[in-house]
Design a protein around this motif. Structure first.
Motif, short mmCIF file in Angstrom:
data_model
loop_
_atom_site.label_atom_id
_atom_site.label_comp_id
_atom_site.label_asym_id
_atom_site.label_seq_id
_atom_site.Cartn_x
_atom_site.Cartn_y
_atom_site.Cartn_z
N MET A 1 27.47 39.70 32.20
CA MET A 1 28.90 39.60 32.13
C MET A 1 29.32 38.27 32.73
SD MET A 1 31.77 41.99 34.01
CE MET A 1 31.77 43.30 32.83
N LEU A 2 30.24 37.60 32.07
CA LEU A 2 30.74 36.32 32.56
C LEU A 2 32.25 36.40 32.74
CD1 LEU A 2 28.78 33.90 30.21
CD2 LEU A 2 28.18 34.58 32.53
N THR A 3 32.73 35.65 33.69
CA THR A 3 34.18 35.54 33.88
C THR A 3 34.74 34.62 32.80
OG1 THR A 3 34.03 33.61 35.31
CG2 THR A 3 33.89 35.79 36.38
N SER A 4 36.04 34.47 32.78
CA SER A 4 36.67 33.60 31.79
C SER A 4 36.26 32.14 31.96
CB SER A 4 38.19 33.72 31.87
OG SER A 4 38.65 33.32 33.14
N THR A 5 35.74 31.79 33.14
CA THR A 5 35.28 30.42 33.38
C THR A 5 33.79 30.26 33.07
OG1 THR A 5 34.76 30.86 35.69
CG2 THR A 5 36.99 30.07 35.20
N GLY A 6 33.15 31.36 32.66
CA GLY A 6 31.73 31.30 32.34
C GLY A 6 30.80 31.60 33.50
N ALA A 7 31.36 31.90 34.67
CA ALA A 7 30.54 32.23 35.84
C ALA A 7 30.08 33.68 35.74
CB ALA A 7 31.35 32.03 37.11
N PRO A 8 28.86 33.99 36.21
CA PRO A 8 28.39 35.38 36.16
C PRO A 8 29.15 36.26 37.14
CG PRO A 8 26.83 34.01 37.34
CD PRO A 8 27.88 33.08 36.78
N VAL A 9 29.23 37.53 36.82
CA VAL A 9 29.84 38.52 37.72
C VAL A 9 28.70 39.20 38.46
CG1 VAL A 9 31.20 40.64 37.86
CG2 VAL A 9 31.82 38.87 36.20
N ASP A 10 28.67 39.04 39.77
CA ASP A 10 27.61 39.62 40.57
C ASP A 10 27.97 40.99 41.12
OD1 ASP A 10 25.78 37.52 40.30
OD2 ASP A 10 26.75 36.39 41.91
N VAL A 11 29.27 41.22 41.42
CA VAL A 11 29.69 42.46 42.07
C VAL A 11 30.91 43.02 41.34
CG1 VAL A 11 30.51 43.49 44.23
CG2 VAL A 11 28.89 41.59 44.30
N LEU A 12 30.88 44.33 41.09
CA LEU A 12 32.05 45.04 40.56
C LEU A 12 32.54 45.97 41.64
CD1 LEU A 12 34.01 45.86 38.33
CD2 LEU A 12 32.30 47.51 37.57
N VAL A 13 33.76 45.75 42.12
CA VAL A 13 34.37 46.59 43.15
C VAL A 13 35.42 47.45 42.47
CG1 VAL A 13 35.69 46.64 45.29
CG2 VAL A 13 33.99 44.84 44.92
N CYS A 14 35.23 48.76 42.53
CA CYS A 14 36.21 49.69 41.97
C CYS A 14 37.26 50.01 43.02
CB CYS A 14 35.54 50.98 41.53
SG CYS A 14 34.56 50.79 40.05
N ALA A 15 38.48 50.05 42.60
CA ALA A 15 39.59 50.46 43.47
C ALA A 15 40.46 51.43 42.69
CB ALA A 15 40.38 49.25 43.95
N LEU A 16 39.80 52.45 42.15
CA LEU A 16 40.49 53.41 41.30
C LEU A 16 41.22 54.46 42.12
CD1 LEU A 16 37.62 54.02 38.72
CD2 LEU A 16 39.67 52.63 38.40
N ALA A 17 42.30 54.96 41.58
CA ALA A 17 43.01 56.07 42.18
C ALA A 17 42.16 57.33 42.06
CB ALA A 17 44.34 56.28 41.46
N PRO A 18 42.37 58.29 42.93
CA PRO A 18 41.58 59.53 42.87
C PRO A 18 41.60 60.19 41.49
CG PRO A 18 42.75 59.46 44.94
CD PRO A 18 43.25 58.29 44.11
N THR A 19 42.69 60.07 40.76
CA THR A 19 42.79 60.70 39.44
C THR A 19 41.91 60.01 38.40
OG1 THR A 19 44.74 59.36 38.98
CG2 THR A 19 45.11 61.58 39.83
N ALA A 20 41.41 58.82 38.69
CA ALA A 20 40.59 58.07 37.73
C ALA A 20 39.14 57.92 38.17
CB ALA A 20 41.21 56.69 37.51
N LEU A 21 38.75 58.57 39.25
CA LEU A 21 37.39 58.40 39.79
C LEU A 21 36.30 58.76 38.80
CD1 LEU A 21 37.77 59.66 43.46
CD2 LEU A 21 37.61 57.30 42.64
N ALA A 22 36.57 59.70 37.91
CA ALA A 22 35.55 60.14 36.95
C ALA A 22 35.13 59.01 36.01
CB ALA A 22 36.06 61.33 36.16
N LEU A 23 35.88 57.92 35.96
CA LEU A 23 35.53 56.77 35.12
C LEU A 23 34.41 55.93 35.71
CD1 LEU A 23 39.13 55.55 34.24
CD2 LEU A 23 37.58 56.86 32.78
#
Length: 82
Positions: A1-23
């Motif tokens: 996965m690359l950002t819009s600038t072409g840099a790789p994404v190393d970490v995905l931090v989820c900040a989902l509401a409790p109602t969306a945790l199943a995602l």
């Protein structure tokens, strides 16, 4: 996965509401497929490891699903916010 600038994404931090945790397992699968190196699920509260009731139990079950995906995971328990 690359950002819009072409840099790789190393970490995905989820900040989902409790109602969306199943995602989160689907997000973890997508992150792994995209080459993300670390997945941080939405915890942001008290410890949930081994929980058997309520929202902490849901989070603990989702942790198991994310582990099964095989992407490295970091759990952050920031404590209860008032």
């Amino acid at each position: 996965m690359l950002t819009s600038t072409g840099a790789p994404v190393d970490v995905l931090v989820c900040a989902l509401a409790p109602t969306a945790l199943a995602l989160q397992p689907d997000l973890a699968r997508a992150a792994k497929a995209a080459g993300v190196r670390l997945f941080v699920p939405s915890e942001f509260g008290g410890p949930t490891l081994g929980a058997h009731e309520g929202l902490p139990a849901l989070k603990a079950a989702l942790q198991g699903e994310i582990r099964a995906v095989g992407v490295p995971m970091l759990l952050v328990f920031a404590g209860v916010c008032a």
